[in-house]
Design an enzyme around this catalytic site. Structure first.
Site, short mmCIF file in Angstrom:
data_model
loop_
_atom_site.label_atom_id
_atom_site.label_comp_id
_atom_site.label_asym_id
_atom_site.label_seq_id
_atom_site.Cartn_x
_atom_site.Cartn_y
_atom_site.Cartn_z
N SER A 39 62.39 -29.35 28.54
CA SER A 39 62.16 -30.75 28.86
C SER A 39 60.67 -31.04 29.00
O SER A 39 60.20 -32.11 28.61
CB SER A 39 62.88 -31.14 30.16
OG SER A 39 64.26 -31.09 29.99
N ALA B 84 65.38 -22.70 31.41
CA ALA B 84 65.33 -23.16 30.02
C ALA B 84 65.17 -24.67 29.94
O ALA B 84 64.33 -25.19 29.19
CB ALA B 84 66.59 -22.71 29.27
N GLU B 85 65.96 -25.41 30.72
CA GLU B 85 65.87 -26.87 30.65
C GLU B 85 64.54 -27.37 31.21
O GLU B 85 63.98 -28.33 30.70
CB GLU B 85 67.05 -27.54 31.37
CG GLU B 85 67.01 -29.04 31.18
CD GLU B 85 68.37 -29.70 31.08
OE1 GLU B 85 68.38 -30.94 31.02
OE2 GLU B 85 69.39 -29.01 31.05
N THR B 86 64.03 -26.72 32.22
CA THR B 86 62.72 -27.11 32.77
C THR B 86 61.63 -26.97 31.70
O THR B 86 60.83 -27.88 31.49
CB THR B 86 62.37 -26.25 34.00
OG1 THR B 86 63.35 -26.47 35.01
CG2 THR B 86 60.99 -26.58 34.54
N ALA C 81 69.64 -21.22 32.82
CA ALA C 81 69.78 -22.57 32.25
C ALA C 81 68.77 -23.53 32.88
O ALA C 81 68.18 -24.36 32.18
CB ALA C 81 71.20 -23.08 32.45
#
Length: 139
Positions: free
Chosen positions: A63, A58-60, A55
């Site tokens: 974003s 993925a968010e890195t 997660a």
């Protein structure tokens, strides 16, 4: 108007989660952001890559892709993240590839596919970011 990926300035402080987890950005473009993360140091108690580590990767990546499209006029913040874990990774590096599904003025949605060293899909994530008019303090 999107910014040039070469102009994206990311903080490089030692307390950044990206740095603590060993995430490296490999390539940046308006169509795709690619990054890697080691399994070592990011395992859950049973020796597998932690789902939360997926997660974070993925968010890195998602974003960062949103920032390329929203900055400098707007600032993206994560609104929703969903991860489906398909198989475990136990060693080496995992690679994430983020590609835009939707880029709008106020939101963006990105699909992030994470694969193991053998190229097998280990996780599929979807991140939606809200593009704000104001930046958080400190950025």
């Amino acid at each position: 108007m999107p910014i040039d990926p070469a102009e994206l300035a990311l903080p490089d402080a030692p307390e950044q989660l990206q740095k603590l987890m060993g995430i490296e950005l490999v390539s940046l473009s308006l169509d795709e952001v690619v990054g890697t993360m080691p399994v070592a140091g990011n395992r859950q108690p049973f020796g597998l890559l932690h789902g939360g580590a997926n997660a974070v990767l993925a968010e890195t990546l998602g974003s960062t892709l949103s920032a390329l499209h929203a900055l400098p006029d707007r600032f993206p913040v994560g609104l929703e993240l969903a991860c489906t874990h398909h198989r475990s990774a136990t060693e080496g590096l995992v690679t994430g590839v983020a590609r835009p599904l939707h880029i709008g003025r106020s939101t963006s949605t990105t699909e992030i596919v994470i694969t193991d060293a053998a190229g097998r899909r280990t996780c599929t994530a979807k991140l939606t970011c809200l593009h704000r008019d104001t930046r958080p303090s400190g950025f």
